[in-house]
Design an enzyme around this catalytic site. Sequence first.
Site: not given
Ligand code: NAP
Length: 498
Positions: A195, A248-250, A253, A270, A304, A401
């Site tokens: 996804k 994705g975001s904490t 997560g 992650e 991240c 963050e």
């Molecule tokens: P996000 O909003 O948490 O989304 C990440 C992914 O999860 C997207 O595909 C999103 O889909 C999906 N998602 C959102 N809500 C969901 C739910 N309730 N159930 C299942 N999936 C869901 O994060 P982002 O804004 O895209 O990315 C930025 C974040 O990623 C930052 O916090 C960053 O630190 C973190 N990150 C961490 C790492 C690591 O390796 N630790 C690496 C890169 C990024 P949609 O966006 O399509 O809604």
Amino acid sequence: MPSLNSWTDRQQLAAPVATKTRSLFIGGQWRDGQSGESIPVFDPSSGRQVAHITRGGPDDVNRAVLAARAAFDTGPWGRMNGAARAQLMLRLADLIEENCDELALLETIDGGKPLAMARQVDVMGAVAKLRYVAGWATRIYGETFEPVQPGLYHTFTVREPVGVAGLIVPWNFPLTMAVSKMSEALAAGCTAVIKPAEQTSLATLRMADLIAAAGFPAGVVNIVTGYGREAGQALAEHPLVDKLSFTGSTAVGKTLVQAVSGNLKRLTLELGGKSPAIVFGDADFEVAVRSVLRNFCYNAGQICAAGSRVYVHRSLYDRFVAELSSQAQSLQIGPGIEPGTQLGPLISDRQLERVSRYIEEGVSGGATIVSGGKRFGSEGYFIEPTILAGTRADMPVRREEIFGPVAAVMPFEENDLDAIAREANDTEYGLCAYIHTRDLSLAHRMTRLLRAGTIRVNAAGLDYTMPFGGFKQSGWGRENGRDGVLAFTELKTVIMGI
Ligand code: NAP
Ligand code: MG
């Protein structure tokens, strides 16, 4: 592939690629979404809509999971050995490399990043990761043990694929991250449903064509685009998915911990970070400035691992801040597609608002802007690289963050490592930490005191041969290296009477 030399070439190439409707890749075929609805895709450099993707929902996820399930349980994939899986992965790597220009362009169009970076880091990084992980497919094995009662038993372990893997990917490194998770799942013998993030699905969808061309059996990799709270949530909750790997975001997560609980699927998280960078007085000044700059501005700060809390020894502080500001101001901001661009836009208007709000809150709380602080231009979602001084440890800019090119710089007076570590560790996160010093002994002692998954000493960047993941609320488990592949396996213990 036509040449991409001029701006007009690029525009002409970009438009038709990005506006082609891509649907859902399920069971080796393109399928329409059941809702018939779509999601607009924007070019963050202009704010204009460039394409639309299918709004996949629970029914689509269910079809994709059933396809992945069938491919795992009864398809030819399960009978292939590691060498055969590796061969398919290597073929896919070749195809991605052959289509590097097009894939990079897609990454730049919906993600905004500089094209040269999309090529080198996103696409060629994905190729390198695939080739590296392909090697693990033939190197997954268990151990033999000395049983409690020697002579009566033969005791050993085997590593088996965990099953169907759900892979949820964020928008900051869309293709690399999809490939990273997918390659580890495939090397282990799993099948997958990906996804992508709804903002950045184009390159991953294009990769589906290459997965088919490489000859992967139908259903081994499936791609369902859609919103996280719909498609992502359905994947996380699906009872026939055995493992969820999420980046994705904490905040999201944490909701997934609940979502996977129905069938207790395996979970790798992650998540976010608020990583400290510590610059000691004896550091190589040029290297430290360059590395600190890179670590908070890379990918417009949407990483991240961003080193967003920068602690600098008092003896260097003024000179360091001046040089960092000057280099930050000289970064070329612009659309990723323009040659020479070093800093592209943020991903969305929402992200621009969010980052701007953090800066405003910092300033109204008493911080001062040393450099940057403003939106750049009036079109697209650009923001200047921003350095803040005079922040306090309780301010949101220091605690949360930001995911934009914003760093807080703080002086420290003496090399009291415990005191430095207390400040550096004063965060809910624990993804990375950066140390700059020429003193090896100090570097070792500091490394032990920092609570973070990756410590970089006089270094920046990531090494996919090494485990990556977070302490504390930066995540669960590790990706990359051998650990990343083993995270897609189950360990089976065999006790055999002889
Ligand atoms: P996000 O909003 O948490 O989304 C990440 C992914 O999860 C997207 O595909 C999103 O889909 C999906 N998602 C959102 N809500 C969901 C739910 N309730 N159930 C299942 N999936 C869901 O994060 P982002 O804004 O895209 O990315 C930025 C974040 O990623 C930052 O916090 C960053 O630190 C973190 N990150 C961490 C790492 C690591 O390796 N630790 C690496 C890169 C990024 P949609 O966006 O399509 O809604
Ligand atoms: Mg999102």
